[in-house]
Motif scaffolding. Structure first.
Motif, mmCIF file in Angstrom:
data_model
loop_
_atom_site.group_PDB
_atom_site.id
_atom_site.type_symbol
_atom_site.label_atom_id
_atom_site.label_comp_id
_atom_site.label_asym_id
_atom_site.label_seq_id
_atom_site.Cartn_x
_atom_site.Cartn_y
_atom_site.Cartn_z
ATOM 1 N N THR A 9 0.958 -1.007 0.406
ATOM 2 C CA THR A 9 -0.195 -0.160 -0.044
ATOM 3 C C THR A 9 0.569 0.854 0.176
ATOM 4 O O THR A 9 1.458 1.390 0.483
ATOM 5 N N PRO A 10 0.492 2.432 -0.283
ATOM 6 C CA PRO A 10 -1.312 2.120 -1.026
ATOM 7 C C PRO A 10 -0.889 1.472 -2.173
ATOM 8 O O PRO A 10 -0.002 1.360 -3.125
ATOM 9 N N LEU A 11 -2.539 1.744 -3.133
ATOM 10 C CA LEU A 11 -2.255 0.485 -3.835
ATOM 11 C C LEU A 11 -2.106 2.293 -5.018
ATOM 12 O O LEU A 11 -2.597 3.217 -5.425
ATOM 13 N N ALA A 12 -2.211 1.499 -6.594
ATOM 14 C CA ALA A 12 -2.022 1.696 -7.673
ATOM 15 C C ALA A 12 -2.914 1.084 -8.715
ATOM 16 O O ALA A 12 -2.766 -0.564 -8.444
ATOM 17 N N ARG A 13 -3.556 1.897 -9.631
ATOM 18 C CA ARG A 13 -4.698 1.212 -10.374
ATOM 19 C C ARG A 13 -4.039 0.111 -10.836
ATOM 20 O O ARG A 13 -4.768 -1.142 -11.375
ATOM 21 N N THR A 14 -2.437 -0.274 -11.652
ATOM 22 C CA THR A 14 -1.970 -1.049 -12.376
ATOM 23 C C THR A 14 -2.631 -2.688 -11.069
ATOM 24 O O THR A 14 -2.812 -3.174 -11.767
ATOM 25 N N ASP A 15 -1.772 -2.254 -10.020
ATOM 26 C CA ASP A 15 -2.049 -3.447 -8.897
ATOM 27 C C ASP A 15 -3.647 -4.014 -8.770
ATOM 28 O O ASP A 15 -3.548 -4.919 -9.219
ATOM 29 N N VAL A 16 -4.451 -3.210 -9.496
ATOM 30 C CA VAL A 16 -6.130 -3.419 -9.211
ATOM 31 C C VAL A 16 -6.279 -4.162 -10.298
ATOM 32 O O VAL A 16 -7.094 -5.371 -10.103
ATOM 33 N N ARG A 17 -5.733 -3.395 -11.816
ATOM 34 C CA ARG A 17 -6.100 -3.655 -12.940
ATOM 35 C C ARG A 17 -6.112 -5.408 -13.190
ATOM 36 O O ARG A 17 -6.851 -5.636 -13.648
ATOM 37 N N ASN A 18 -4.952 -5.684 -11.845
ATOM 38 C CA ASN A 18 -4.730 -7.208 -12.650
ATOM 39 C C ASN A 18 -5.161 -7.924 -11.889
ATOM 40 O O ASN A 18 -4.752 -8.709 -11.527
ATOM 41 N N LEU A 19 -5.359 -8.070 -10.827
ATOM 42 C CA LEU A 19 -6.495 -8.695 -9.634
ATOM 43 C C LEU A 19 -7.356 -8.974 -10.728
ATOM 44 O O LEU A 19 -8.228 -8.707 -11.241
ATOM 45 N N ARG A 20 -8.158 -10.737 -10.434
ATOM 46 C CA ARG A 20 -8.900 -11.137 -10.571
ATOM 47 C C ARG A 20 -9.774 -11.799 -8.938
ATOM 48 O O ARG A 20 -8.877 -12.697 -8.491
ATOM 49 N N ALA A 21 -11.451 -12.103 -9.220
ATOM 50 C CA ALA A 21 -11.848 -13.060 -8.042
ATOM 51 C C ALA A 21 -11.361 -13.708 -8.057
ATOM 52 O O ALA A 21 -11.102 -15.246 -9.023
ATOM 53 N N GLY A 22 -10.704 -14.511 -6.601
ATOM 54 C CA GLY A 22 -10.050 -15.812 -6.529
ATOM 55 C C GLY A 22 -8.587 -15.747 -6.188
ATOM 56 O O GLY A 22 -8.022 -16.874 -5.617
ATOM 57 N N ASP A 23 -7.683 -14.888 -6.582
ATOM 58 C CA ASP A 23 -6.473 -14.310 -6.627
ATOM 59 C C ASP A 23 -6.289 -13.970 -5.238
ATOM 60 O O ASP A 23 -7.016 -13.126 -4.055
ATOM 61 N N VAL A 24 -6.049 -14.433 -4.776
ATOM 62 C CA VAL A 24 -4.982 -14.353 -3.018
ATOM 63 C C VAL A 24 -3.868 -13.095 -3.004
ATOM 64 O O VAL A 24 -3.284 -13.179 -4.305
ATOM 65 N N VAL A 25 -4.021 -12.356 -2.019
ATOM 66 C CA VAL A 25 -3.845 -10.770 -1.905
ATOM 67 C C VAL A 25 -2.555 -11.041 -1.081
ATOM 68 O O VAL A 25 -3.460 -11.684 0.683
ATOM 69 N N TYR A 26 -1.333 -11.008 -0.601
ATOM 70 C CA TYR A 26 -0.908 -10.514 0.610
ATOM 71 C C TYR A 26 -0.485 -9.634 0.551
ATOM 72 O O TYR A 26 0.448 -9.180 -0.325
ATOM 73 N N LEU A 27 -1.130 -8.906 1.305
ATOM 74 C CA LEU A 27 -1.278 -6.911 1.592
ATOM 75 C C LEU A 27 0.238 -6.342 2.352
ATOM 76 O O LEU A 27 -0.132 -7.195 3.812
ATOM 77 N N THR A 28 0.647 -5.980 2.142
ATOM 78 C CA THR A 28 1.553 -5.652 3.072
ATOM 79 C C THR A 28 1.973 -3.543 2.843
ATOM 80 O O THR A 28 1.283 -3.116 2.580
ATOM 81 N N GLY A 29 1.997 -2.330 4.710
ATOM 82 C CA GLY A 29 1.634 -1.199 4.245
ATOM 83 C C GLY A 29 0.506 -1.069 5.025
ATOM 84 O O GLY A 29 0.465 -2.108 6.148
ATOM 85 N N THR A 30 0.508 0.313 5.041
ATOM 86 C CA THR A 30 -0.937 0.700 6.241
ATOM 87 C C THR A 30 -1.959 0.355 5.110
ATOM 88 O O THR A 30 -2.341 1.177 4.691
ATOM 89 N N VAL A 31 -3.092 -0.423 5.760
ATOM 90 C CA VAL A 31 -4.378 0.061 5.771
ATOM 91 C C VAL A 31 -5.024 0.657 7.360
ATOM 92 O O VAL A 31 -4.434 1.137 8.338
ATOM 93 N N TYR A 32 -6.433 0.921 7.146
ATOM 94 C CA TYR A 32 -7.163 1.809 8.013
ATOM 95 C C TYR A 32 -8.506 1.049 8.462
ATOM 96 O O TYR A 32 -8.920 0.804 7.310
ATOM 97 N N ALA A 33 -8.681 0.639 9.170
ATOM 98 C CA ALA A 33 -9.212 0.164 9.689
ATOM 99 C C ALA A 33 -10.138 1.148 10.416
ATOM 100 O O ALA A 33 -10.441 2.575 10.869
ATOM 101 N N ALA A 34 -11.633 0.833 10.098
ATOM 102 C CA ALA A 34 -12.427 1.890 10.131
ATOM 103 C C ALA A 34 -13.975 0.894 9.646
ATOM 104 O O ALA A 34 -14.441 -0.197 9.403
ATOM 105 N N ARG A 35 -14.992 2.098 11.149
ATOM 106 C CA ARG A 35 -16.561 0.751 10.390
ATOM 107 C C ARG A 35 -17.774 2.341 10.107
ATOM 108 O O ARG A 35 -17.473 3.122 9.809
#
Length: 186
Positions: A9-35
């Motif tokens: 993170t932060p993600l880039a549009r190219t990261d997102v564009r290459n992902l497909r439903a069912g793919d496994v992602v190992y995410l590293t960096g900052t995420v924001y917890a919010a409800r």
């Protein structure tokens, strides 16, 4: 076939564009917890012209209300919340630059369309595995709306946080495929 991806993170549009439903992602960096409460406050502040408490561009929001830290870790259990509760806020946040959300369960048709329109993704974390998921969180810092307690916005630093793409930016939907093996081999 399951396609593993390691993203930072932060993600880039190219990261997102290459992902497909069912793919496994190992995410590293900052995420924001919010409800819900934090989402409402954030959008209300934006309506008032106030800056967001974190950079929305490429951001990933994890729908989680983390439990208190333990003596050995920066956070207690950190399992995903039902994402549908954040559906009323999702389209606007994606339009402002948020590229990923993490939760559990299905999303509304409007959110699925917003993911396509704004080239974003919805990632699933394993429900019921909050203690295990917390082992991948290296730091947890409340950064906004502290009066909300566990509903406050927390900055989480994660390392190889295990996720699966539930809805991709092309309209792919892991939930729509009754045959999981077929979904994973596409």
């Amino acid at each position: 076939m399951i396609r593993p991806h390691r993203l930072i993170t932060p993600l880039a549009r190219t990261d997102v564009r290459n992902l497909r439903a069912g793919d496994v992602v190992y995410l590293t960096g900052t995420v924001y917890a919010a409800r819900e409460q934090a989402h409402m406050r954030l959008l209300d502040d934006l309506d008032k012209g106030l800056p967001p408490p974190f950079d929305l561009q490429g951001a990933v929001i994890y729908y989680v209300g983390p439990s208190p830290m333990t003596p050995d870790r920066p956070i207690g259990a950190a399992g995903p919340s039902s994402a549908s509760r954040m559906d009323p806020f999702a389209e606007r946040l994606h339009s402002l630059g948020v590229l990923g959300t993490i939760g559990k369960g299905r999303r509304s048709p409007a959110v699925r369309q917003a993911l396509i329109d704004h080239k974003a993704i919805y990632l699933g974390a394993t429900g019921g595995a909050g203690a295990l998921l917390s082992l991948r969180i290296r730091q947890a810092t409340p950064i906004a709306y502290l009066d909300l307690g566990p509903e406050a916005v927390h900055m989480l630093v994660v390392e190889d946080f295990p996720l699966v793409v539930l809805y991709d930016s092309q309209g792919g939907d892991l939930h729509a495929n009754a045959d999981l093996n077929a979904a994973l081999s596409s």
